[in-house]
Design an enzyme around this catalytic site. Structure first.
Site, PDB file in Angstrom:
ATOM      1  N   VAL A 156       9.230 -20.663   9.288  1.00 32.72           N
ATOM      2  CA  VAL A 156       8.744 -19.901   8.127  1.00 32.72           C
ATOM      3  C   VAL A 156       8.775 -18.397   8.411  1.00 32.72           C
ATOM      4  O   VAL A 156       9.239 -17.603   7.587  1.00 32.72           O
ATOM      5  CB  VAL A 156       7.308 -20.328   7.747  1.00 32.72           C
ATOM      6  N   LYS A 166      -2.282 -35.042   6.994  1.00 36.18           N
ATOM      7  CA  LYS A 166      -1.536 -34.336   8.037  1.00 36.18           C
ATOM      8  C   LYS A 166      -1.472 -35.237   9.256  1.00 36.18           C
ATOM      9  O   LYS A 166      -2.360 -36.060   9.489  1.00 36.18           O
ATOM     10  CB  LYS A 166      -2.265 -33.038   8.404  1.00 36.18           C
ATOM     11  N   GLY A 173       4.571 -14.880  14.893  1.00 31.34           N
ATOM     12  CA  GLY A 173       5.229 -16.185  14.856  1.00 31.34           C
ATOM     13  C   GLY A 173       6.449 -16.123  13.975  1.00 31.34           C
ATOM     14  O   GLY A 173       6.338 -15.957  12.752  1.00 31.34           O
ATOM     15  N   VAL A 174       7.634 -16.220  14.587  1.00 33.61           N
ATOM     16  CA  VAL A 174       8.869 -16.155  13.787  1.00 33.61           C
ATOM     17  C   VAL A 174       9.675 -17.437  13.971  1.00 33.61           C
ATOM     18  O   VAL A 174      10.857 -17.425  14.283  1.00 33.61           O
ATOM     19  CB  VAL A 174       9.714 -14.890  14.091  1.00 33.61           C
ATOM     20  N   GLY A 175       8.986 -18.572  13.789  1.00 34.38           N
ATOM     21  CA  GLY A 175       9.651 -19.873  13.775  1.00 34.38           C
ATOM     22  C   GLY A 175      10.317 -20.066  12.428  1.00 34.38           C
ATOM     23  O   GLY A 175      10.803 -19.106  11.807  1.00 34.38           O
TER      24      GLY A 175
END
Ligand code: NAD
Length: 366
Positions: A196, A92, A192-194
């Site tokens: 994905v 990563k 979190g609605v980025g």
């Protein structure tokens, strides 16, 4: 690797012991004053293949926080790919900075030069703060990048596939918890609605779930809510609203002693990496509260499955078939955990590490 769970925040002079804690192979610190690049590339384990894992850009509080995130995320990638049955290792990269204000072509291309110098030991892709277009800039400097658009020979943004796998993992977890995998009429909180999270919300509303959403970015939140009809909640309500499923799709560490007592749900299943702040303590706290936790690295493997196929020749149907296996893997790991009286996280780690040991042993022979 061990099942030991806690990643301590690295102190000065303790970098090697931080690497030794979970047996990381290599960490590269990259800086460039002209572009403002400060990046860390962590390679955890390459037994199964070259290290693969996304690039995250985030305004970390300090260098230690960035290093800790890179170490935690790269180990999660090792476990994820091993459990998903694909042949890549775990790595990563993180860039310290704000994706909305500090990102530039020059900075991404400079990062690409550093990736190139690793000569295929590490392949990058999208993670938090990164898009397909960003990967295409990195691609100008190195072939060791995945998730570029199909027009450039890649598989595109992996987040729709990640969301699909997470959705299937959520259904399987619900089946183990309640006897039915139907999400129709169920209430789901998506934090979190980025990239994905937004795709996950679409799957959920399509199955007639009642979805609640929250995101730090008001514009992102408003767009998803108006498109899908999901109900916006306040940051406090993310953890306190009674729901059937809590789906963390933002950053890691959200399951901790402050939040777990507030939760009122049957299942936690979401795409965010490293949801448990402390793998042992917080995994056990969820179990003690009767909440079934679907390990993040098990249900969010769709993205790495998708990009890893670029190494052998990408085919979308094959990526979807492999991602659909997440449903059965989730059923099997959660059932094993229940039968053996261990947490789902421990069951998933054991299964992933067993595959790495077996394949590693096999590689000793010609
Ligand atoms: P993204 O950057 O597109 O979206 C993340 C969203 O989370 C952003 O909109 C951000 O505002 C929001 N956020 C951050 N902190 C928050 C908080 N405390 N409360 C509410 N919202 C918050 O990233 P993404 O690609 O959608 O990834 C989301 C998570 O899924 C990350 O943990 C990532 O590592 C993980 N993941 C992503 C993929 C992938 O294919 N992109 C694959 C596997 C795992």
């Amino acid at each position: 690797m061990s099942e030991a769970q806690v990643f301590e925040k690295p102190q000065q002079g303790e970098i090697f012991s931080s690497l030794a804690q979970h047996d990381h192979e290599m960490v590269v610190f990259c800086q460039d004053q002209a572009t403002g690049l400060r990046s860390i590339i962590a390679v955890h384990n390459t037994t199964l293949g070259p290290a693969m894992g996304g690039l995250r850009m985030w305004p970390y509080a300090d260098e230690a926080a960035a290093l800790r995130d890179a170490l935690r995320l790269s180990r999660a990638m090792t476990l994820k790919s091993a459990l998903a049955g694909i042949n890549v290792g775990g790595g990563k990269a993180v860039i310290m900075g704000h994706a909305r204000t500090d990102k530039s072509e020059a900075l991404l291309r400079r990062f690409g030069r550093f990736v190139h110098n690793l000569n295929g030991k590490y392949y990058t892709a999208e993670d938090v703060g990164m898009s397909e277009a960003d990967m295409e800039l990195i691609r100008l400097e190195t072939p060791f990048v995945t998730g570029v658009s199909p027009l450039m020979g890649g598989s595109g943004d992996p987040s729709p596939v990640t969301a699909y796998g997470t959705y299937l993992g959520m259904k399987a977890a619900l089946k183990v918890a309640t006897g039915s995998d139907s999400l129709s009429g169920k209430q789901v909180m998506v934090q979190g609605v980025g990239h994905v999270g937004a795709h996950l919300v679409r799957h959920l509303v399509q199955e007639n779930a009642r979805v609640f959403v929250y995101d730090l970015y008001p514009d992102v939140l408003a767009a998803v809510a108006s498109e899908t009809g999901a109900q916006v909640v306040s940051p406090e309500e993310v953890f306190t609203t009674p729901v059937d499923v809590f789906a963390p799709c933002a950053l890691g560490g959200v399951l901790n002693p402050d939040t777990i007592p507030l939760l009122s749900c049957d299942v936690v299943a979401g795409a965010a990496n490293n949801q448990l702040l402390d793998e042992t303590r917080d995994g056990e706290a969820l179990a003690a509260r009767g909440i079934l936790y679907a390990p993040d690295f098990m249900v969010n493997a769709g993205g790495i499955i998708n990009v890893s196929l670029e190494l052998s020749g990408y085919h979308h149907d094959r990526a979807m078939r492999l991602t659909e296996r997440i449903y059965d893997t989730t059923l099997q790991v959660l059932t094993t955990a229940r039968d053996e009286g261990i947490t789902p996280h421990v069951a998933a780690v054991r299964q992933a590490e067993a595959r790495i040991r077996a394949v590693g042993h096999n590689r000793l022979f010609t």
